[in-house]
Scaffold this active site. Structure first.
Site, PDB file in Angstrom:
ATOM      1  N   CYS A 222       0.853  -1.190   0.000  1.00 35.14           N
ATOM      2  CA  CYS A 222       0.000   0.000   0.000  1.00 35.14           C
ATOM      3  C   CYS A 222       0.894   1.247   0.000  1.00 35.14           C
ATOM      4  O   CYS A 222       1.994   1.233   0.534  1.00 35.14           O
ATOM      5  CB  CYS A 222      -0.906  -0.014   1.229  1.00 35.14           C
ATOM      6  SG  CYS A 222      -2.013   1.407   1.306  1.00 35.14           S
TER       7      CYS A 222
ATOM      8  N   ASP B  84       0.484   3.744   1.686  1.00 34.95           N
ATOM      9  CA  ASP B  84       0.440   4.351   3.021  1.00 34.95           C
ATOM     10  C   ASP B  84       1.857   4.607   3.571  1.00 34.95           C
ATOM     11  O   ASP B  84       2.704   3.704   3.539  1.00 34.95           O
ATOM     12  CB  ASP B  84      -0.320   3.411   3.969  1.00 34.95           C
ATOM     13  CG  ASP B  84      -0.707   4.092   5.271  1.00 34.95           C
ATOM     14  OD1 ASP B  84       0.211   4.551   5.991  1.00 34.95           O
ATOM     15  OD2 ASP B  84      -1.914   4.176   5.561  1.00 34.95           O
TER      16      ASP B  84
ATOM     17  N   ARG C  56       2.922   4.720   6.412  1.00 32.67           N
ATOM     18  CA  ARG C  56       3.304   3.982   7.628  1.00 32.67           C
ATOM     19  C   ARG C  56       3.759   2.550   7.354  1.00 32.67           C
ATOM     20  O   ARG C  56       4.082   1.812   8.280  1.00 32.67           O
ATOM     21  CB  ARG C  56       2.103   3.938   8.596  1.00 32.67           C
ATOM     22  CG  ARG C  56       1.662   5.287   9.085  1.00 32.67           C
ATOM     23  CD  ARG C  56       0.290   5.201   9.700  1.00 32.67           C
ATOM     24  NE  ARG C  56      -0.723   4.797   8.716  1.00 32.67           N
ATOM     25  CZ  ARG C  56      -2.004   4.578   8.993  1.00 32.67           C
ATOM     26  NH1 ARG C  56      -2.434   4.704  10.219  1.00 32.67           N
ATOM     27  NH2 ARG C  56      -2.851   4.241   8.051  1.00 32.67           N
TER      28      ARG C  56
ATOM     29  N   HIS D 175      -1.978  -3.833   5.210  1.00 33.10           N
ATOM     30  CA  HIS D 175      -1.644  -3.379   6.566  1.00 33.10           C
ATOM     31  C   HIS D 175      -2.911  -2.996   7.325  1.00 33.10           C
ATOM     32  O   HIS D 175      -3.937  -2.692   6.704  1.00 33.10           O
ATOM     33  CB  HIS D 175      -0.677  -2.184   6.511  1.00 33.10           C
ATOM     34  CG  HIS D 175      -1.300  -0.953   5.919  1.00 33.10           C
ATOM     35  ND1 HIS D 175      -1.796   0.081   6.672  1.00 33.10           N
ATOM     36  CD2 HIS D 175      -1.532  -0.602   4.627  1.00 33.10           C
ATOM     37  CE1 HIS D 175      -2.281   1.018   5.872  1.00 33.10           C
ATOM     38  NE2 HIS D 175      -2.127   0.631   4.630  1.00 33.10           N
TER      39      HIS D 175
ATOM     40  N   CYS E 195      -5.868   0.540   7.309  1.00 32.57           N
ATOM     41  CA  CYS E 195      -5.680   1.033   5.936  1.00 32.57           C
ATOM     42  C   CYS E 195      -6.816   1.992   5.553  1.00 32.57           C
ATOM     43  O   CYS E 195      -7.990   1.632   5.579  1.00 32.57           O
ATOM     44  CB  CYS E 195      -5.636  -0.150   4.961  1.00 32.57           C
ATOM     45  SG  CYS E 195      -5.354   0.352   3.252  1.00 32.57           S
TER      46      CYS E 195
HETATM   47 ZN   LIG Z   1      -3.308   1.313   3.095  1.00 32.01          ZN
END
Ligand SMILES: [Zn+2]
Length: 291
Positions: A54, A56, A58, A110, A113
């Protein structure tokens, strides 16, 4: 109003500059450890894994696996989706398999999300984004009974995160580039991970049970054999031709046996050297696959 915009832009620029300063500090640290580090890196990459994760911020693959640049070939998008007609991801998969000769493909979702969370709601997040989230909504629709059985919203989100990884692993199994590699004797193993943002740990998802057998009949592709064919391609040990479906099953079975075998031997044979463990593994797997 104008002044406020100028002030905000100055602050934003400072933040942006911090990233470039970070790069200078990174180079300095790396060169202090090894003055040839970047010269070696410039010679080429030899990644052993393709990771689809992803976007993302993090979930940075290298940092959470303590791997270095050059070790993982990475594709990232919102909610780690493998859309069969996505030119971008298909080029990444093809390059990874056919040129980098990668044997492990990992789909990493993750917890917490945002893409998954948005897909579970009916509010629009914008035209293109709504279109993208449709892919996750399909997964949600398919597994809604299980997802809705959780009382807490966070658990529902995390359940869909797992189900989404499973579905994307299936999309990789169905992918013609991956199927072709199996038929050509290039063992590509596909793994599903869930990265838990709140603990930092990666959970390996058990995926074999979730593959419906009928899928292989519908999605199997028969490729024309190459004109020059080595004896190991498309044939088993006795020289019999292997169907595409059988090739896929064999590799899936091999992956599963390797995984359980390694776990078993590392738990029960802690004092035995690695070579012996590998020998036993090969023996067991060969015996199993010949059945
Ligand atoms: Zn995500």
């Amino acid at each position: 109003m104008q002044t406020q915009i100028v002030h905000e832009s100055i602050e934003e620029y400072k933040l942006y500059n911090k990233v470039l300063e970070g790069n200078k500090s990174y180079v300095k640290k790396k060169l202090a450890q090894d003055e040839d580090y970047f010269r070696k890196l410039a010679k080429g990459q030899n990644p052993k894994y393709l990771l689809i994760g992803c976007s993302d911020s993090r979930a940075p693959p290298n940092e959470i696996t303590e791997t270095d640049p050059g070790e993982i070939f990475i594709h990232r998008n919102i909610a780690n989706i493998v859309i069969p007609t996505d030119l971008n991801i298909n080029c990444v998969i093809q390059y990874a398999i056919e040129h980098l000769k990668v044997h492990n493909i990992i789909v990493m979702g993750h917890t917490c999300c945002g893409g998954i969370k948005a897909a579970m709601k009916q509010d629009s997040v914008g035209g293109l984004l709504d279109l993208w989230l449709n892919q996750i909504k399909l997964v949600y629709e398919k597994h809604q009974e299980l997802i809705n059985s959780f009382a807490e919203e966070d658990d529902q989100i995390n359940c869909l995160c797992c189900m989404n990884v499973r579905e994307q692993v299936l999309n990789i199994w169905r992918n013609p580039i991956v199927q072709k590699s199996w038929q050509e004797g290039h063992p590509v193993m596909v793994h599903g991970w869930l990265f838990r943002v709140e603990t930092g740990f990666i959970e390996e998802l058990s995926l074999e049970d979730s593959i419906p057998e009928e899928m292989s009949k519908i999605f199997k592709i028969k490729f024309k054999p190459p004109k020059v064919q080595s004896p190991s391609q498309h044939e088993d040990e006795e020289g019999n031709a292997i169907s595409p479906m059988r090739a896929r099953r064999r590799f899936q079975r091999m992956q599963s046996r390797i995984e359980t075998g390694i776990r078993h031997f590392t738990i029960h044979m802690q004092n035995v050297d690695e070579e012996e463990i590998e020998h036993k593994l090969v023996e067991n797997i060969e015996q199993d696959l010949s059945v």
